[in-house]
Design an enzyme around this catalytic site. Structure first.
Site, PDB file in Angstrom:
ATOM      1  N   GLY A 134       0.814  -1.214   0.000  1.00 44.75           N
ATOM      2  CA  GLY A 134       0.000   0.000   0.000  1.00 44.75           C
ATOM      3  C   GLY A 134       0.842   1.256   0.000  1.00 44.75           C
ATOM      4  O   GLY A 134       0.510   2.246  -0.663  1.00 44.75           O
ATOM      5  N   ASP A 135       1.949   1.233   0.735  1.00 47.05           N
ATOM      6  CA  ASP A 135       2.865   2.382   0.745  1.00 47.05           C
ATOM      7  C   ASP A 135       3.464   2.608  -0.644  1.00 47.05           C
ATOM      8  O   ASP A 135       3.677   3.748  -1.070  1.00 47.05           O
ATOM      9  CB  ASP A 135       3.989   2.150   1.751  1.00 47.05           C
ATOM     10  CG  ASP A 135       3.465   1.714   3.112  1.00 47.05           C
ATOM     11  OD1 ASP A 135       2.361   2.147   3.489  1.00 47.05           O
ATOM     12  OD2 ASP A 135       4.160   0.931   3.783  1.00 47.05           O
TER      13      ASP A 135
END
Length: 303
Positions: A248-249
């Protein structure tokens, strides 16, 4: 400049072994130590993509020193605020199933909070500030509101990637981008979302609070992007998922890296999905070549 802020950074101690047996002696095959935390992950990948970034946050003790030294070795600028507490260690167990043991975050004093606001006051117009990761519940919501107000007053683009109570509080601050995953979006509305259409509907609801872009990751089901001009659904490339930490980062970093260059949300979204997938298919964060290998395999549909 893109500034990332990780309130509760960590050393991510990743253990690889064939099987994990609770209550017994387990011998590992491989171990890795990484500077961890969502904002730190974004800084690490942005640097790999050739984007200047400075990692902010709170760090202390020998673990805090390791994080800052490791980032410096990678060529990433740091500007952490010192704490009296030892920065936590998070254990990631990679066996037949993934397990995580996350340490507690630090207590951040009023003086340390003011120190962060002072740093934000020095930012320039059109800088970017990413507030990412778990935000301590011991901090009053007025502090996060003060961060957002300072960014708005300075003309700094605010990006938020957090969850829970803090995310709910920050929805009204009109950030440029938020990136919840589906579980975090469900928690905001206290309901289960079973279809992509339901995810889109809830993303549109929170976008109406003044958020410029809402990007929701949905794991193997892909991702959506909602803004005032369009709604996009992305189908993720197929591959062998070996690492979900940082995926997600990587989406956030990919979106920002592409948007800074092209000022175009659809291509930024495509790059974000490719970046998230590339990290999921890697043992650590991906690099630029991994993303470029997958970019043409990201299918995007306008709804």
């Amino acid at each position: 400049m893109i500034y990332t802020c990780t309130m509760t950074p960590s050393i991510d101690y990743t253990i690889h072994l064939p099987t994990f047996k609770p209550g017994e002696l387990n011998r590992t095959e491989h171990v890795h130590y990484y500077p961890g935390g969502k904002g730190i992950n974004v800084s690490r990948l942005l640097h790999r993509l050739g984007i200047s970034t400075t990692a902010l946050g709170f760090a202390g003790g020998f673990t805090g020193e390791f994080i800052q030294q490791a980032l410096t070795v990678e060529g990433i600028q740091t500007d952490f605020i010192a704490t009296n507490e030892i920065t936590r260690i998070n254990v990631k167990i990679k066996a037949e199933k993934e397990s995580e043991l996350n340490g507690p975050g630090p207590i951040i004093s009023k003086q340390q909070q003011r120190a962060l606001l002072t740093k934000i006051e020095q930012f320039q117009k059109n800088d970017w500030f990413l507030l990412a990761g778990s935000l301590p519940e011991t901090i009053d919501s007025s502090f996060y509101e003060a961060i957002a107000a300072t960014c708005n007053r300075k003309g700094v683009h605010l990006v938020i990637d957090t969850s829970g109570k803090a995310l709910h509080q920050l929805l009204q601050t009109e950030p440029f981008l938020i990136k919840p995953n589906q579980t975090e979006l469900e928690a905001l509305f206290n309901t289960k979302l079973h279809t992509t259409e339901q995810v889109i509907d809830r993303a549109k609801q929170i976008m109406r609070t003044g958020i410029k872009h809402v990007m929701v990751s949905m794991g193997e089901k892909g991702a959506i992007l909602v803004n005032e001009d369009t709604t996009l659904v992305a189908e993720s490339p197929q591959g062998n998922v070996i690492n979900t930490v940082g995926a997600g980062d990587s989406m956030v970093a990919g979106f920002l890296a592409s948007y800074l260059i092209n000022q175009e949300s659809q291509e930024a979204f495509r790059y974000a999905v490719a970046a998230g997938s590339a990290t999921a298919f890697s043992h650590d964060l991906c690099d630029k070549s991994h993303i470029e290998h997958l970019i043409d395999r990201v299918s995007i549909t306008q709804v």
